[in-house]
Design a protein around this motif. Structure first.
Motif, PDB file in Angstrom:
ATOM      1  N   LEU A  76       0.850  -1.187   0.000  1.00 58.75           N
ATOM      2  CA  LEU A  76       0.000   0.000   0.000  1.00 58.75           C
ATOM      3  C   LEU A  76       0.886   1.238   0.000  1.00 58.75           C
ATOM      4  CD1 LEU A  76      -2.653  -1.088   2.668  1.00 58.75           C
ATOM      5  CD2 LEU A  76      -2.707  -1.424   0.184  1.00 58.75           C
ATOM      6  N   ALA A  77       0.714   2.056  -1.010  1.00 62.35           N
ATOM      7  CA  ALA A  77       1.483   3.295  -1.094  1.00 62.35           C
ATOM      8  C   ALA A  77       0.912   4.308  -0.107  1.00 62.35           C
ATOM      9  CB  ALA A  77       1.423   3.830  -2.515  1.00 62.35           C
ATOM     10  N   PRO A  78       1.618   5.374   0.203  1.00 61.80           N
ATOM     11  CA  PRO A  78       1.076   6.404   1.096  1.00 61.80           C
ATOM     12  C   PRO A  78      -0.263   6.938   0.570  1.00 61.80           C
ATOM     13  CG  PRO A  78       3.414   6.734   0.772  1.00 61.80           C
ATOM     14  CD  PRO A  78       3.000   5.661  -0.193  1.00 61.80           C
ATOM     15  N   GLY A  79      -1.256   7.061   1.492  1.00 59.59           N
ATOM     16  CA  GLY A  79      -2.572   7.554   1.105  1.00 59.59           C
ATOM     17  C   GLY A  79      -3.681   6.768   1.791  1.00 59.59           C
ATOM     18  N   LEU A  80      -4.942   6.914   1.274  1.00 60.28           N
ATOM     19  CA  LEU A  80      -6.141   6.310   1.861  1.00 60.28           C
ATOM     20  C   LEU A  80      -6.528   5.079   1.051  1.00 60.28           C
ATOM     21  CD1 LEU A  80      -8.436   6.607   3.982  1.00 60.28           C
ATOM     22  CD2 LEU A  80      -9.702   7.892   2.228  1.00 60.28           C
ATOM     23  N   HIS A  81      -6.744   3.967   1.770  1.00 59.69           N
ATOM     24  CA  HIS A  81      -7.113   2.709   1.121  1.00 59.69           C
ATOM     25  C   HIS A  81      -8.346   2.147   1.834  1.00 59.69           C
ATOM     26  CE1 HIS A  81      -3.253   2.598  -1.072  1.00 59.69           C
ATOM     27  NE2 HIS A  81      -2.769   3.155   0.048  1.00 59.69           N
ATOM     28  N   VAL A  82      -9.330   1.594   1.039  1.00 57.76           N
ATOM     29  CA  VAL A  82     -10.605   1.113   1.595  1.00 57.76           C
ATOM     30  C   VAL A  82     -10.787  -0.370   1.294  1.00 57.76           C
ATOM     31  CG1 VAL A  82     -11.665   3.392   1.424  1.00 57.76           C
ATOM     32  CG2 VAL A  82     -11.847   1.801  -0.504  1.00 57.76           C
ATOM     33  N   ALA A  83     -11.822  -0.911   1.907  1.00 61.05           N
ATOM     34  CA  ALA A  83     -12.229  -2.305   1.717  1.00 61.05           C
ATOM     35  C   ALA A  83     -11.191  -3.282   2.229  1.00 61.05           C
ATOM     36  CB  ALA A  83     -12.557  -2.575   0.259  1.00 61.05           C
ATOM     37  N   LEU A  84     -10.404  -2.852   3.156  1.00 61.81           N
ATOM     38  CA  LEU A  84      -9.426  -3.745   3.784  1.00 61.81           C
ATOM     39  C   LEU A  84      -9.956  -4.081   5.170  1.00 61.81           C
ATOM     40  CD1 LEU A  84      -6.149  -1.902   2.667  1.00 61.81           C
ATOM     41  CD2 LEU A  84      -7.056  -4.043   1.744  1.00 61.81           C
ATOM     42  N   TRP A  85     -10.959  -4.977   5.158  1.00 59.69           N
ATOM     43  CA  TRP A  85     -11.669  -5.293   6.388  1.00 59.69           C
ATOM     44  C   TRP A  85     -10.737  -5.962   7.390  1.00 59.69           C
ATOM     45  CZ3 TRP A  85     -15.608  -2.471   5.563  1.00 59.69           C
ATOM     46  CH2 TRP A  85     -16.162  -2.377   4.302  1.00 59.69           C
ATOM     47  N   PRO A  86     -10.813  -5.515   8.603  1.00 57.56           N
ATOM     48  CA  PRO A  86      -9.862  -6.007   9.607  1.00 57.56           C
ATOM     49  C   PRO A  86     -10.002  -7.496   9.879  1.00 57.56           C
ATOM     50  CG  PRO A  86     -11.568  -4.663  10.626  1.00 57.56           C
ATOM     51  CD  PRO A  86     -11.742  -4.500   9.149  1.00 57.56           C
ATOM     52  N   TRP A  87     -11.146  -8.064   9.651  1.00 63.84           N
ATOM     53  CA  TRP A  87     -11.275  -9.501   9.897  1.00 63.84           C
ATOM     54  C   TRP A  87     -10.677 -10.348   8.771  1.00 63.84           C
ATOM     55  CZ3 TRP A  87     -15.383  -6.091   9.408  1.00 63.84           C
ATOM     56  CH2 TRP A  87     -16.027  -6.073   8.172  1.00 63.84           C
ATOM     57  N   GLN A  88     -10.373  -9.695   7.603  1.00 68.37           N
ATOM     58  CA  GLN A  88      -9.807 -10.438   6.477  1.00 68.37           C
ATOM     59  C   GLN A  88      -8.352 -10.036   6.176  1.00 68.37           C
ATOM     60  OE1 GLN A  88     -11.954 -10.016   2.772  1.00 68.37           O
ATOM     61  NE2 GLN A  88     -11.075 -11.896   1.915  1.00 68.37           N
ATOM     62  N   TYR A  89      -7.965  -8.794   6.514  1.00 67.73           N
ATOM     63  CA  TYR A  89      -6.621  -8.297   6.171  1.00 67.73           C
ATOM     64  C   TYR A  89      -5.902  -7.774   7.414  1.00 67.73           C
ATOM     65  CZ  TYR A  89      -8.325  -8.344   1.349  1.00 67.73           C
ATOM     66  OH  TYR A  89      -8.847  -8.719   0.142  1.00 67.73           O
ATOM     67  N   THR A  90      -4.621  -7.993   7.397  1.00 66.79           N
ATOM     68  CA  THR A  90      -3.737  -7.353   8.380  1.00 66.79           C
ATOM     69  C   THR A  90      -2.776  -6.453   7.608  1.00 66.79           C
ATOM     70  OG1 THR A  90      -3.847  -9.222   9.896  1.00 66.79           O
ATOM     71  CG2 THR A  90      -1.997  -7.700  10.158  1.00 66.79           C
ATOM     72  N   VAL A  91      -2.780  -5.198   7.983  1.00 64.37           N
ATOM     73  CA  VAL A  91      -1.908  -4.228   7.301  1.00 64.37           C
ATOM     74  C   VAL A  91      -0.871  -3.710   8.317  1.00 64.37           C
ATOM     75  CG1 VAL A  91      -1.754  -2.064   6.051  1.00 64.37           C
ATOM     76  CG2 VAL A  91      -3.732  -3.582   5.708  1.00 64.37           C
ATOM     77  N   GLU A  92       0.402  -3.868   7.954  1.00 64.27           N
ATOM     78  CA  GLU A  92       1.497  -3.374   8.814  1.00 64.27           C
ATOM     79  C   GLU A  92       2.170  -2.208   8.116  1.00 64.27           C
ATOM     80  OE1 GLU A  92       5.742  -4.872  10.791  1.00 64.27           O
ATOM     81  OE2 GLU A  92       4.510  -6.251   9.584  1.00 64.27           O
ATOM     82  N   LEU A  93       2.242  -1.114   8.844  1.00 68.54           N
ATOM     83  CA  LEU A  93       2.910   0.066   8.294  1.00 68.54           C
ATOM     84  C   LEU A  93       4.419  -0.058   8.511  1.00 68.54           C
ATOM     85  CD1 LEU A  93       0.468   2.895   9.464  1.00 68.54           C
ATOM     86  CD2 LEU A  93       0.538   1.706   7.266  1.00 68.54           C
ATOM     87  N   VAL A  94       5.169   0.066   7.439  1.00 67.00           N
ATOM     88  CA  VAL A  94       6.636  -0.082   7.475  1.00 67.00           C
ATOM     89  C   VAL A  94       7.266   1.186   6.908  1.00 67.00           C
ATOM     90  CG1 VAL A  94       8.607  -1.423   6.676  1.00 67.00           C
ATOM     91  CG2 VAL A  94       6.439  -2.574   7.195  1.00 67.00           C
ATOM     92  N   LYS A  95       8.248   1.708   7.634  1.00 61.67           N
ATOM     93  CA  LYS A  95       8.947   2.901   7.159  1.00 61.67           C
ATOM     94  C   LYS A  95       9.692   2.597   5.861  1.00 61.67           C
ATOM     95  CE  LYS A  95       8.155   5.804  10.612  1.00 61.67           C
ATOM     96  NZ  LYS A  95       7.449   7.096  10.417  1.00 61.67           N
ATOM     97  N   PHE A  96       9.827   3.629   5.031  1.00 61.31           N
ATOM     98  CA  PHE A  96      10.638   3.478   3.831  1.00 61.31           C
ATOM     99  C   PHE A  96      12.061   3.050   4.249  1.00 61.31           C
ATOM    100  CE2 PHE A  96       8.048   6.844   1.329  1.00 61.31           C
ATOM    101  CZ  PHE A  96       7.024   5.920   1.160  1.00 61.31           C
ATOM    102  N   PHE A  97      12.693   2.238   3.395  1.00 64.32           N
ATOM    103  CA  PHE A  97      14.056   1.771   3.691  1.00 64.32           C
ATOM    104  C   PHE A  97      15.056   2.770   3.110  1.00 64.32           C
ATOM    105  CE2 PHE A  97      17.912  -0.675   3.151  1.00 64.32           C
ATOM    106  CZ  PHE A  97      17.983  -1.370   4.348  1.00 64.32           C
ATOM    107  N   THR A  98      15.951   3.246   3.954  1.00 64.84           N
ATOM    108  CA  THR A  98      16.932   4.254   3.534  1.00 64.84           C
ATOM    109  C   THR A  98      18.338   3.657   3.588  1.00 64.84           C
ATOM    110  OG1 THR A  98      15.558   6.068   4.341  1.00 64.84           O
ATOM    111  CG2 THR A  98      17.910   6.527   4.001  1.00 64.84           C
ATOM    112  N   VAL A  99      19.065   3.802   2.488  1.00 68.78           N
ATOM    113  CA  VAL A  99      20.471   3.381   2.412  1.00 68.78           C
ATOM    114  C   VAL A  99      21.325   4.649   2.458  1.00 68.78           C
ATOM    115  CG1 VAL A  99      22.237   2.194   1.069  1.00 68.78           C
ATOM    116  CG2 VAL A  99      19.865   1.355   1.056  1.00 68.78           C
ATOM    117  N   PRO A 100      22.100   4.853   3.521  1.00 66.35           N
ATOM    118  CA  PRO A 100      22.895   6.088   3.619  1.00 66.35           C
ATOM    119  C   PRO A 100      24.100   6.057   2.676  1.00 66.35           C
ATOM    120  CG  PRO A 100      23.276   4.694   5.525  1.00 66.35           C
ATOM    121  CD  PRO A 100      22.220   4.008   4.715  1.00 66.35           C
ATOM    122  N   GLN A 101      24.713   7.225   2.509  1.00 67.95           N
ATOM    123  CA  GLN A 101      25.918   7.316   1.686  1.00 67.95           C
ATOM    124  C   GLN A 101      27.041   6.482   2.310  1.00 67.95           C
ATOM    125  OE1 GLN A 101      26.431   8.722  -1.259  1.00 67.95           O
ATOM    126  NE2 GLN A 101      24.271   9.335  -1.372  1.00 67.95           N
TER     127      GLN A 101
END
Length: 678
Positions: free
Chosen positions: A79-104
């Motif tokens: 799921l990209a940043p923003g609003l997403h619907v129809a992801l019913w909690p009894w059927q889906y589990t959504v985990e928010l993960v920070k963007f992965f950053t590779v430093p110089q």
């Protein structure tokens, strides 16, 4: 009534307020209950579908853990940043993960937990198009393989599905100045039999793993090296180790021994020089151009080189130096087969041209040369005069006479004595290669020719004379030795400049005799010198005294002159007086002679008369009685008693003689004399 209505109105507003507070605090839960998910701008949502009630894609295919077609399980799409619907909690589990950053200065090393299995023998997955692992669906649909991934994630921020990919941060490979990177591939084609290092493949300094494998890269140590800099190299595919660059200082050379290439030709000890490998910094070009493994004839000059130590080792040695007043004779162990250039004039070895095996006929002049000491030996031969000492404990800086000692000889008269000798030799420049070809080195020339030649000459010469003659004729012996030794050494292309006899040490007993004799001779000379000095000293003192009395001498001479005149006057006066005295003396003599003659006549007359009287007295008595009468008269005149107080009688009872009387008187006087008298 109004109060009740007012209370109801306030309660309504209170419930509204409470509801607004609850919504403000727990709106996410409210939205979640209604299947609405809000993904923040710095995160993405990874979805897990709990179940599917109906349809053809209810279950994942065997061996898969990521769903592509809506199956229950981990979903490939995020799921990209923003609003997403129809992801019913009894059927889906959504985990928010920070963007992965590779430093110089770092890279992301990826491992996929799903995909096609790795082919047998492979340890790293092939590279597929998947938008730097941000498109999990594309990764799986393009037949991405599970396990360590070939492509890296460069510095930046990425939306990575953490359900499919595990990313570890690793530092980029940094090669500092003065170092180089040695690479070993953990995957690729196996090395062919007989090879020890993998061939070179173009792969952007091992930053492009796909190009490495696609180009037929082989696992194991790699020919190519990494020069100083920073590189994004996948540690799952390549191991990088630091090694020192090769620095060749001034006046040094680098001796190369390669570990890869074709075998050496039978009979050769080093590989010939090949072109195009940039001084062994391009191993693949060296191998492709026919380079041989092992010792190389070519050397490295002063400078810095990026040479792979897995491909070649470098030994730093001094340049070959030919000092002043020397030439360097080269003995080549590599090159073309040599052909003798001396002809019939020299039969003690072959001399060849430069570049051929053997002793080069043209020596090296003084200087420094970048020559491989393992393929070419350079023997320095002095062209200046060389002094060799046959004297125990004495050696020159060149050390060629370090093993020479004093020569012991025996003379014709049986005496053993020690002899120190110095031999000066000279080897012409163009004859130096002949000396090396014949003897192999200057040390062998000394031990094989000079030592026996000179030692035996003096032993033979000593046996031809006695020791005293040898000592006395030292100069003659030295001249004879110089001529004989020069003739002998000429046969060996060695010039004899001079032969010098040093200390001669005769036996102690003979030396003492000679020393005593010499001391005696010197003492005699000393005494003669001292005597002559005394004579000279006397002459000097006389001259000094004469000079000091010169004035007195002049005065004395004047006095002598005056005295001479006075003497002459005195002589004249004396002559007059003498003449006068002579006349007087003659007169006195005449008087005395006349008086004497008269007195003599008188005495003669008186004596004659007395003699006649005595004769008459003797005639009137016995001669003995006359003598006794004369003695008695003499004693009476002297006051001596004629009748003794003691009479000494003889044994016969007769009276004593006059002698007996005198003896008795003497005894009496001795008895009456006081004791204190002497």
């Amino acid at each position: 009534m109004d109060f009740f209505e007012s209370l109801v109105g306030h309660a309504t507003w209170l419930f509204v307020l409470i509801g607004l507070i609850v919504v403000a605090i727990g709106y996410k839960w409210v939205l979640w209950l209604f299947g609405v998910i809000i993904v923040p701008d710095d995160s993405l949502g990874v979805v897990t579908k709990k179940f599917v009630l109906f349809g053809a894609n209810r279950n994942l295919p065997d061996g898969r853990i990521i769903a592509l077609n809506g199956e229950a399980g981990y979903q490939a799409d995020t799921l990209a940043p923003g609003l997403h619907v129809a992801l019913w909690p009894w059927q889906y589990t959504v985990e928010l993960v920070k963007f992965f950053t590779v430093p110089q200065g770092e890279v992301g090393v990826v491992e996929a937990c799903d995909g096609n299995p790795l082919p047998s023998g492979r340890i790293i997955a092939k590279q597929v198009e998947c938008d730097t692992y941000q498109d999990a669906r594309a990764f799986l649909q393009n037949n991405g393989e599970r396990g360590p991934q070939m492509a890296l994630i460069p510095p930046g921020t990425y939306r990575i599905n953490t359900l499919l990919f595990k990313v570890d941060l690793k530092p980029a490979v940094s090669i500092p100045q003065g170092k180089l990177g040695i690479v070993e591939a953990l995957d690729g084609a196996p090395l062919p039999s007989g090879r020890v290092i993998a061939r070179q493949v173009v792969c952007d300094s091992f930053q492009d793993g796909a190009a490495f494998l696609a180009g037929g890269g082989e696992r194991g140590p790699q020919m190519s090296v990494i020069t100083p800099g920073t590189y994004r190299i996948n540690p799952a595919l390549f191991e990088v180790h630091l090694a020192e660059v090769v620095d060749i200082p001034e006046n040094k050379v680098g001796i190369i021994t390669t570990k890869e290439g074709k075998p050496l030709v039978t009979g050769e000890i080093a590989g010939p020089e090949v072109a195009g490998h940039n001084m062994f910094q391009n191993p693949q070009a060296f191998v492709d151009n026919g380079g041989s493994k092992g010792l190389q004839e070519q050397v490295l000059l002063a400078g810095r080189y990026f040479i792979n130590p897995r491909f070649a080792t470098v030994e730093v040695v001094d340049m070959v130096e030919v000092p002043i007043a020397n030439v360097g004779v080269v003995i080549a162990y590599v090159g073309r087969e040599g052909h003798d250039v001396t002809g019939e004039s020299f039969r003690h070895g072959n001399l060849v041209s430069r570049g051929e095996k053997g002793v080069w006929v043209d020596p090296l002049d003084p200087g420094k040369y970048p020559i491989n000491p393992y393929t070419h030996k350079v023997s320095n031969v002095p062209t200046a005069n060389v002094v060799l000492n046959w004297a125990t404990g004495k050696t020159e800086a060149h050390k060629l006479d370090a093993n020479l000692s004093t020569i012991t000889v025996r003379s014709a008269d049986g005496f053993k004595f020690n002899l120190d000798v110095s031999q000066i030799i000279h080897i012409p420049r163009n004859d130096a290669p002949k000396v090396i070809a014949r003897f192999g080195g200057m040390a062998a020339l000394v031990t094989q020719v000079l030592e026996p030649t000179i030692g035996n000459y003096f032993r033979n010469a000593a046996q031809g004379s006695d020791i005293i003659d040898f000592l006395k004729n030292r100069s003659k012996r030295q001249d004879e030795a110089r001529q004989a030794i020069a003739a002998a050494l000429k046969e060996y292309n060695v010039g004899a400049v001079d032969t010098l006899i040093g200390d001669i040490v005769p036996p102690d007993e003979l030396m003492k005799t000679l020393t005593d004799r010499k001391i005696a001779e010197q003492e005699r000379v000393t005494y003669d010198t001292q005597r002559q000095a005394q004579v000279v000293k006397q002459e000097l003192e006389q001259a000094t005294a004469l000079a000091a009395t010169q004035a007195r001498v002049v005065d004395a001479e004047r006095q002598v002159t005056i005295a001479d005149f006075n003497a002459k006057a005195t002589v004249k006066a004396a002559e007059g007086q003498a003449q006068s005295k002579k006349i007087n003396a003659e007169a006195d003599a005449t008087v005395l002679r006349t008086v004497g003659e008269a007195e003599a006549a008188k005495t003669q007359a008186v004596g004659g008369a007395e003699a006649e009287v005595i004769k008459l007295k003797i005639a009137s008595m016995e001669s003995g009685n006359y003598a006794m009468v004369q003695v008695a008269e003499a004693l009476a005149k002297a006051g001596v008693k004629l009748v003794p107080d003691i009479v000494a009688g003889g044994g016969s009872g007769q009276g004593g003689t006059l002698v007996d009387v005198l003896l008795g008187n003497l005894i009496r006087e001795g008895m009456t004399k006081p004791k204190g008298d002497g």
